[in-house]
Design a protein around this motif. Sequence first.
Motif, PDB file in Angstrom:
ATOM      1  N   MET B   1       0.770  -1.255  -0.082  1.00  0.00           N
ATOM      2  CA  MET B   1      -0.106   0.203  -0.096  1.00  0.00           C
ATOM      3  C   MET B   1       0.655   1.171  -0.067  1.00  0.00           C
ATOM      4  O   MET B   1       1.648   1.474   0.885  1.00  0.00           O
ATOM      5  N   LYS B   2       0.812   1.997  -1.011  1.00  0.00           N
ATOM      6  CA  LYS B   2       1.503   3.247  -0.995  1.00  0.00           C
ATOM      7  C   LYS B   2       0.498   4.560  -0.843  1.00  0.00           C
ATOM      8  O   LYS B   2      -0.500   4.684  -1.453  1.00  0.00           O
ATOM      9  N   VAL B   3       0.588   5.222   0.147  1.00  0.00           N
ATOM     10  CA  VAL B   3      -0.226   6.284   0.727  1.00  0.00           C
ATOM     11  C   VAL B   3      -0.145   7.618   0.399  1.00  0.00           C
ATOM     12  O   VAL B   3       1.280   8.020   0.449  1.00  0.00           O
ATOM     13  N   SER B   4      -0.758   8.505  -0.015  1.00  0.00           N
ATOM     14  CA  SER B   4      -0.850   9.873   0.047  1.00  0.00           C
ATOM     15  C   SER B   4      -1.787  10.623   0.331  1.00  0.00           C
ATOM     16  O   SER B   4      -2.745  10.035   1.140  1.00  0.00           O
ATOM     17  N   PHE B   5      -1.806  12.050   0.499  1.00  0.00           N
ATOM     18  CA  PHE B   5      -2.657  12.631   1.115  1.00  0.00           C
ATOM     19  C   PHE B   5      -2.875  14.100   0.314  1.00  0.00           C
ATOM     20  O   PHE B   5      -2.166  14.394  -0.446  1.00  0.00           O
ATOM     21  N   PRO B   6      -3.934  14.861   0.786  1.00  0.00           N
ATOM     22  CA  PRO B   6      -3.831  16.306   0.176  1.00  0.00           C
ATOM     23  C   PRO B   6      -2.813  16.957   0.574  1.00  0.00           C
ATOM     24  O   PRO B   6      -2.495  16.873   1.798  1.00  0.00           O
ATOM     25  N   TYR B   7      -2.525  17.940  -0.173  1.00  0.00           N
ATOM     26  CA  TYR B   7      -1.494  19.117   0.085  1.00  0.00           C
ATOM     27  C   TYR B   7      -2.286  20.413   0.797  1.00  0.00           C
ATOM     28  O   TYR B   7      -3.067  20.953  -0.080  1.00  0.00           O
ATOM     29  N   MET B   8      -2.087  20.858   1.991  1.00  0.00           N
ATOM     30  CA  MET B   8      -2.630  22.160   2.440  1.00  0.00           C
ATOM     31  C   MET B   8      -1.707  22.715   3.362  1.00  0.00           C
ATOM     32  O   MET B   8      -1.162  22.404   4.344  1.00  0.00           O
ATOM     33  N   ASP B   9      -1.228  23.905   2.766  1.00  0.00           N
ATOM     34  CA  ASP B   9      -0.354  24.552   3.669  1.00  0.00           C
ATOM     35  C   ASP B   9       1.422  24.252   3.660  1.00  0.00           C
ATOM     36  O   ASP B   9       2.272  24.555   3.555  1.00  0.00           O
ATOM     37  N   THR B  10       1.372  23.133   4.336  1.00  0.00           N
ATOM     38  CA  THR B  10       2.511  22.144   4.515  1.00  0.00           C
ATOM     39  C   THR B  10       2.009  20.697   4.713  1.00  0.00           C
ATOM     40  O   THR B  10       1.105  20.367   5.158  1.00  0.00           O
ATOM     41  N   PRO B  11       3.169  19.727   4.102  1.00  0.00           N
ATOM     42  CA  PRO B  11       2.720  18.267   4.033  1.00  0.00           C
ATOM     43  C   PRO B  11       3.112  17.832   5.360  1.00  0.00           C
ATOM     44  O   PRO B  11       3.101  16.438   5.545  1.00  0.00           O
ATOM     45  N   VAL B  12       3.900  18.530   6.290  1.00  0.00           N
ATOM     46  CA  VAL B  12       4.475  17.823   7.267  1.00  0.00           C
ATOM     47  C   VAL B  12       3.618  17.047   8.201  1.00  0.00           C
ATOM     48  O   VAL B  12       3.875  16.046   8.517  1.00  0.00           O
ATOM     49  N   LEU B  13       2.556  17.578   8.615  1.00  0.00           N
ATOM     50  CA  LEU B  13       1.612  16.913   9.499  1.00  0.00           C
ATOM     51  C   LEU B  13       0.951  15.616   9.127  1.00  0.00           C
ATOM     52  O   LEU B  13       1.371  14.417   9.777  1.00  0.00           O
ATOM     53  N   TYR B  14       0.489  15.483   8.025  1.00  0.00           N
ATOM     54  CA  TYR B  14      -0.023  14.225   7.583  1.00  0.00           C
ATOM     55  C   TYR B  14       0.959  13.232   7.271  1.00  0.00           C
ATOM     56  O   TYR B  14       0.734  12.091   7.457  1.00  0.00           O
ATOM     57  N   TYR B  15       2.369  13.844   6.766  1.00  0.00           N
ATOM     58  CA  TYR B  15       3.400  13.061   6.691  1.00  0.00           C
ATOM     59  C   TYR B  15       3.892  12.218   7.793  1.00  0.00           C
ATOM     60  O   TYR B  15       4.035  11.128   7.907  1.00  0.00           O
ATOM     61  N   LYS B  16       4.030  12.900   8.845  1.00  0.00           N
ATOM     62  CA  LYS B  16       4.326  12.552  10.246  1.00  0.00           C
ATOM     63  C   LYS B  16       3.447  11.459  10.719  1.00  0.00           C
ATOM     64  O   LYS B  16       3.843  10.509  11.163  1.00  0.00           O
TER      65      LYS B  16
END
Lengths: 327, 360
Positions: B1-16
Amino acid sequence: MKIGIPRSLLFFYYYPFWEELFQELRIEVLISDKNNERIMNKGVKYSISEICVPMKVYVGQVLDLVEQGADLVYVPRIVNIRKGVTLCPKFLGLPDMIKYSLEGMENKVLTHKIEQKSDDISDWKDYQIFLEVFDVSKKELKSALNKASQKWQEYRAMHRKGFASDQLLEDIKRTPDTGDLTIGVLGYVYNVYDKFVNMDLLGKLREMNVNIVTFEMIDDEEIQQEVDQFAPRKKMFWEFSNKLLGAGYHFLKSDEIDGVIHVTAFGCGPDSILGPFLDIDSDKYNTPFMTLRIDEQTGESHLLTRVEAFVDLLRLQKTKEARKCEK
Amino acid sequence: MKVSFPYMDTPVLYYKLLDLLGHDIIIPPRPTQHTINLGVKYAPEFACFPLKVLMGTYLEVQEMGADTIVTSGGHGPCRAGYYGKLHQKILDNAGLDVDIIVFDAPKDWRPFLRNLKKIKLNNSWFRVLGVIRTAYALAHSMDRIEKLIHKNRAHALEPRKVSDAWEEIQQKYMEIEDRKDIAGVEKWARKRLAGLEYNFPTPDKRIKIGIIGEIYVVMEGSTNNDIEEMLNELGCEVERSHYISEYIDSHLVPWKWKDYQHILDKADDYLEIMIGGHAKRSIGHIVDYKERGFDGVIHLKPFGCLPELVSQSLLDRVSDDLDIPILSLSIDEQMAKANMLTRVEAFLDLIKQKKEEEIA
């Protein structure tokens, strides 16, 4: 005291209710003129440019009513008519928009929240403001609401017999449909029945010998079934969009409907979500689907051309299929 | 599973959040004109602008190999709550195999937990809770720094350097391993920012602008031509009505809701009820900014945004009543920087003139 009712938005769905209600309470009612150029221009002038055309019509009619001498304009805040589903945000903020964006309207609006469990908006609890404003007793109010509810149920029953709202509200001859083609006209009542904005789409279709089916004519259960099937868990948030969605899928699946015209206002938010689902799935059910976008412009030839072409296409398809069957 | 997410302001939060759970992640690129073009091509014409940009982002990350997208939802009546379902339909129709997992505000816990199970992998629930707490602390820490930047960059001799420092700081936040590391990074970030050159004017000479409106176009710089930076470079301090930590507190943490109630209460005179999105909050923030001595407000909304159209209708009246200038900008795929800059500059001239008159 004269109460003004704008002939726009949910007027086409609830007028028989309101008519009976105010009549029973012996309140004089003033209904705005049918939408026309004068009203439209006023609406366009006094509302923000980006808002959808039905809202502009509403603003125009509110202003017109005040000019014609209405003491108060009835602008109910219809929040929900089913648990957990609301109307479009613009309906939720409608009284605020009228009060604070139009000059001198702050004290000319009669508004109250409508939060009911069903389409039948007759639970008296939401109407307590009437006791004060109109100086009527609780008993009178309750009985008036009851009668209004009955009138409205009769109106809805006529829908299910196959009559469109304009046939019921105006003196249009109610004749049984005899056309060779049936089109599902999908749209909010204020887009479908505003003859000025949609260039009398229904009249044009009837002239072309087309039978018309709208969402009001479909049984609530059938609509609900389609909606549940579409989204078992998370339904769309807007009451009338869900109704259109259910009716839309019903149209697409039905053998009696030859094609669907989706009438939508420029910039309509809920429709921008609803439309693609139906558009994408119309291929699956092999039912032609056309989106007709309306706004405050008044040239009618483009609209007529598209509607004529669509009707021709449906007729052509129908003859082809009939020939195939003969073989 | 390769996961991604929306970009809003900074990707740090979702990424972490996903990284600490041990996911294989595709970091979404910051939206560009290409992203927007892609989104416009696939999304319905009258869908609101954030839906289009997100559509573009999803298509981009799909191309980069993502097969799962984690995003947040809503309960309406704003359209944003229904993005997930429409995005999924469009992706399916395009024949792309991407699964969108939508986290709705935990009004109903069952679907929420079901979704959580999908992304929890082999972590214990205890560990999941720990990661969520880390992400929560991270959001607050980053927002403290970002707020500081929105204020101080206005007075930096070279605002560009502050923006560069912010990039570096985000990178450092990207590297934290657990909650204990956050304080260290924050301390380092403050030092890093303090090391730059500033020229602070006296408080009465500072111009303060509040930015209100729809959350995505307010927070995501690539959609609003980096308006905070633009204003900072023109010498104005900026505060937004949306920061991600405040969003989390006011929407997802029930016991913190009351801390934000006073903003909503301030809008009672203009909007009686909540009408979805952040319309009422937007109006409340204008009143709040006025009370806190701000000089002007900029209202950002995507073209055709339902709730913000209602608040926009009320702006003239609010502006008159409170005597605070408000500039409303409608944002869509055609918003050019020069157009925006001209309008913002004219607006600031007006504010400066008003301020001078008031002093004199």
